[in-house]
Design a protein around this motif. Structure first.
Motif, PDB file in Angstrom:
ATOM      1  N   PRO A 198       0.796  -1.163   0.030  1.00 36.77           N
ATOM      2  CA  PRO A 198       0.130  -0.065  -0.046  1.00 36.77           C
ATOM      3  C   PRO A 198       0.973   1.453  -0.089  1.00 36.77           C
ATOM      4  O   PRO A 198       1.811   1.401   0.700  1.00 36.77           O
ATOM      5  N   ALA A 199       0.180   2.112  -0.891  1.00 39.03           N
ATOM      6  CA  ALA A 199       0.988   3.579  -0.722  1.00 39.03           C
ATOM      7  C   ALA A 199       0.052   4.513  -0.431  1.00 39.03           C
ATOM      8  O   ALA A 199      -1.403   4.320  -0.164  1.00 39.03           O
ATOM      9  N   ARG A 200       0.421   5.722  -0.261  1.00 40.55           N
ATOM     10  CA  ARG A 200      -0.578   6.884   0.081  1.00 40.55           C
ATOM     11  C   ARG A 200      -1.943   6.769  -0.777  1.00 40.55           C
ATOM     12  O   ARG A 200      -2.795   7.073  -0.285  1.00 40.55           O
ATOM     13  N   GLU A 201      -1.579   6.882  -1.946  1.00 38.21           N
ATOM     14  CA  GLU A 201      -2.808   6.732  -3.085  1.00 38.21           C
ATOM     15  C   GLU A 201      -2.567   5.794  -3.887  1.00 38.21           C
ATOM     16  O   GLU A 201      -2.331   6.127  -5.039  1.00 38.21           O
ATOM     17  N   GLY A 202      -2.591   4.433  -3.622  1.00 37.10           N
ATOM     18  CA  GLY A 202      -2.786   3.585  -4.445  1.00 37.10           C
ATOM     19  C   GLY A 202      -1.759   2.348  -3.812  1.00 37.10           C
ATOM     20  O   GLY A 202      -1.669   2.049  -2.633  1.00 37.10           O
ATOM     21  N   TRP A 203      -1.169   1.504  -4.846  1.00 39.32           N
ATOM     22  CA  TRP A 203      -0.386   0.449  -4.554  1.00 39.32           C
ATOM     23  C   TRP A 203       0.871   0.363  -5.354  1.00 39.32           C
ATOM     24  O   TRP A 203       1.120   0.782  -6.575  1.00 39.32           O
ATOM     25  N   LEU A 204       1.826  -0.014  -4.533  1.00 32.18           N
ATOM     26  CA  LEU A 204       3.188  -0.201  -5.289  1.00 32.18           C
ATOM     27  C   LEU A 204       3.396  -1.561  -5.598  1.00 32.18           C
ATOM     28  O   LEU A 204       3.246  -2.670  -4.720  1.00 32.18           O
ATOM     29  N   LEU A 205       3.853  -2.036  -6.885  1.00 36.71           N
ATOM     30  CA  LEU A 205       4.323  -3.291  -7.311  1.00 36.71           C
ATOM     31  C   LEU A 205       5.801  -3.540  -7.219  1.00 36.71           C
ATOM     32  O   LEU A 205       6.633  -2.906  -7.710  1.00 36.71           O
ATOM     33  N   VAL A 206       6.266  -4.532  -6.205  1.00 35.63           N
ATOM     34  CA  VAL A 206       7.582  -4.329  -6.016  1.00 35.63           C
ATOM     35  C   VAL A 206       7.855  -5.938  -6.106  1.00 35.63           C
ATOM     36  O   VAL A 206       7.212  -6.965  -5.679  1.00 35.63           O
ATOM     37  N   ALA A 207       9.298  -6.110  -6.799  1.00 37.53           N
ATOM     38  CA  ALA A 207       9.600  -7.573  -7.035  1.00 37.53           C
ATOM     39  C   ALA A 207      10.459  -7.827  -5.789  1.00 37.53           C
ATOM     40  O   ALA A 207      10.931  -7.092  -5.084  1.00 37.53           O
ATOM     41  N   ALA A 208      10.417  -9.223  -5.390  1.00 34.97           N
ATOM     42  CA  ALA A 208      10.792  -9.861  -4.066  1.00 34.97           C
ATOM     43  C   ALA A 208      12.477  -9.564  -4.412  1.00 34.97           C
ATOM     44  O   ALA A 208      12.947  -9.592  -5.493  1.00 34.97           O
ATOM     45  N   GLY A 209      12.880  -9.024  -3.147  1.00 38.49           N
ATOM     46  CA  GLY A 209      14.263  -9.000  -3.126  1.00 38.49           C
ATOM     47  C   GLY A 209      14.749  -7.476  -3.352  1.00 38.49           C
ATOM     48  O   GLY A 209      15.885  -7.207  -3.490  1.00 38.49           O
ATOM     49  N   THR A 210      13.655  -6.588  -3.836  1.00 35.58           N
ATOM     50  CA  THR A 210      14.354  -5.180  -4.266  1.00 35.58           C
ATOM     51  C   THR A 210      13.477  -4.431  -3.427  1.00 35.58           C
ATOM     52  O   THR A 210      12.323  -4.681  -2.750  1.00 35.58           O
ATOM     53  N   GLU A 211      13.716  -3.139  -3.422  1.00 38.73           N
ATOM     54  CA  GLU A 211      12.939  -2.178  -2.659  1.00 38.73           C
ATOM     55  C   GLU A 211      12.203  -1.055  -3.731  1.00 38.73           C
ATOM     56  O   GLU A 211      11.616  -0.129  -3.308  1.00 38.73           O
TER      57      GLU A 211
ATOM     58  N   GLU B 226      -5.355   1.732  -8.433  1.00 35.43           N
ATOM     59  CA  GLU B 226      -6.419   0.787  -7.895  1.00 35.43           C
ATOM     60  C   GLU B 226      -5.838  -0.634  -7.699  1.00 35.43           C
ATOM     61  O   GLU B 226      -5.118  -0.804  -8.533  1.00 35.43           O
ATOM     62  N   LEU B 227      -6.345  -1.434  -6.870  1.00 33.66           N
ATOM     63  CA  LEU B 227      -5.572  -2.685  -6.646  1.00 33.66           C
ATOM     64  C   LEU B 227      -6.020  -3.743  -7.790  1.00 33.66           C
ATOM     65  O   LEU B 227      -5.103  -4.480  -8.137  1.00 33.66           O
ATOM     66  N   GLY B 228      -7.085  -3.460  -8.384  1.00 31.63           N
ATOM     67  CA  GLY B 228      -7.628  -4.218  -9.864  1.00 31.63           C
ATOM     68  C   GLY B 228      -6.368  -4.325 -10.664  1.00 31.63           C
ATOM     69  O   GLY B 228      -5.916  -5.206 -11.414  1.00 31.63           O
ATOM     70  N   ALA B 229      -5.970  -2.841 -10.980  1.00 30.66           N
ATOM     71  CA  ALA B 229      -5.193  -2.700 -11.912  1.00 30.66           C
ATOM     72  C   ALA B 229      -3.737  -3.003 -11.702  1.00 30.66           C
ATOM     73  O   ALA B 229      -2.972  -3.637 -12.457  1.00 30.66           O
TER      74      ALA B 229
END
Length: 62
Positions: free
Chosen positions: A16-29, A37-40
């Motif tokens: 979760p981010a302030r206004e939406g979602w961050l997609l992060v690969a495992a092992g990275t920041e 939107e979560l669906g997107a």
């Protein structure tokens, strides 16, 4: 992790981010994507033929 045709599943995290979602690969920041939107975010994470292990974190956990 599940394997599909001998390839290990890629692990991605939706954080979760302030206004939406961050997609992060495992092992990275570093986010590989930012979505309102979560669906997107889920659609982006699961696009393609490669198997994915997707971890969705709760808003209150971060």
């Amino acid at each position: 992790m599940e394997e599909t045709q001998g390839t290990r599943a890629r692990e991605l995290h939706l954080v979760p981010a302030r206004e939406g979602w961050l997609l992060v690969a495992a092992g990275t920041e570093r986010p590989v994507g930012v979505y309102r939107e979560l669906g997107a975010a889920i659609d982006a994470a699961t696009a393609g033929a490669r198997a994915v292990r997707l971890v969705v974190h709760e808003r209150r956990a971060w």
